[in-house]
Design an enzyme around this catalytic site. Structure first.
Site, PDB file in Angstrom:
ATOM      1  N   SER A 142       0.850  -1.186   0.000  1.00 46.03           N
ATOM      2  CA  SER A 142       0.000   0.000   0.000  1.00 46.03           C
ATOM      3  C   SER A 142       0.885   1.235   0.000  1.00 46.03           C
ATOM      4  CB  SER A 142      -0.895   0.018   1.240  1.00 46.03           C
ATOM      5  OG  SER A 142      -1.497   1.293   1.421  1.00 46.03           O
ATOM      6  N   TYR A 155      -1.390  -0.406  10.236  1.00 51.55           N
ATOM      7  CA  TYR A 155      -1.493  -0.732   8.815  1.00 51.55           C
ATOM      8  C   TYR A 155      -0.182  -0.404   8.089  1.00 51.55           C
ATOM      9  CZ  TYR A 155      -3.594  -1.045   4.146  1.00 51.55           C
ATOM     10  OH  TYR A 155      -3.892  -1.393   2.848  1.00 51.55           O
TER      11      TYR A 155
END
Length: 247
Positions: A142, A155
């Site tokens: 990501s 995350y």
């Protein structure tokens, strides 16, 4: 038809980028196993779409948080045609919160799914690929792995780990002719990003050079390229598909 005659396993294949990837790989000839945990109806819908378009697909329950589940699912895929040519590990979750207020469960859930889950799947599938001395593994990172935002500590850490794991596995598996790469999407129109897009749409769009959010199909196209023989001289790489967000 870059994947004609090949077998692909996509974890997290029931929705978003994973679902788009399943459709793309099947459209190019692969038999695709659509991995899911809870979204069984959604996985069957993806399978139906692929079959109606003339492709081959099967639903597959695989929980990347469980070694037993991963091993059983991978064995099922391998038993079908005695090969796994492509792995796309798209399974992932978010549990956003500011670090100082984050409990350990929020941290461990995300790391266990996104980072350790990648380890489990690579380990199981890699063993099968070793038998054929070929294969392509694509992990989903990501933009958060390199450009973290508030409330994304868990995350961001998990995706940083995915990128490091990509490079480490590329080194370990290269002699066996197995390539390992990652694709790092930016803000894509999926269920996972809905809350962030709604809360800070104008701010985020102001940071994206192309001034729009990405579509799952745009990420799937890059994943298909990286997984294919068109990228035969690429391994250990992380490709950003973020519209210029990191710029």
């Amino acid at each position: 038809m870059r994947f004609e005659g090949k077998v692909a396993l996509v974890t997290g294949g029931s929705r978003g980028i994973g679902a788009a990837t399943c459709r793309r790989l099947a459209a190019e000839g692969a038999k695709v196993w659509v991995g899911f945990v809870h979204q069984e109806d959604a996985a069957h819908a993806v399978v139906t779409d692929i079959r109606e378009a003339g492709g081959e697909a099967e639903p597959l329950r695989i929980d990347v948080r469980s070694t037993e589940s991963v091993n059983d699912a991978v064995a099922t895929v391998f038993a079908d045609r005695r090969r796994i040519d492509v792995l796309v590990n798209s399974a992932g979750i978010t549990r956003d919160g500011l670090l100082l207020g984050m409990d350990e469960e929020q941290w461990t859930d995300v790391l266990d799914t996104n980072a350790t889950g990648s380890f489990r799947v690579i380990k199981a599938v890699g063993r099968m690929m070793l038998m054929k001395r070929s294969g392509s593994i694509v992990l989903l990172s990501s933009v958060a792995g390199q450009k973290a935002g508030r409330g994304h500590a868990n995350y961001a850490a998990s995706k940083g780990a995915v990128e490091a794991l990509t490079r480490a596995m590329a080194v370990e598996l290269s002699k066996k002719k197995i390539r390992v790469n990652a694709v790092a999407p930016g803000v894509i129109v999926t269920d996972m990003s809905a809350r962030v897009r709604e809360a800070a749409q104008d701010q985020i769009l102001g940071e994206i050079l192309l001034q729009r959010f990405g579509q799952p199909e745009e990420v799937a196209a890059v994943i298909a390229f990286v997984a294919s023989d068109d990228a035969a001289y690429m391994t250990g790489q992380v490709l950003a598909v973020d519209g210029g967000l990191k710029m």
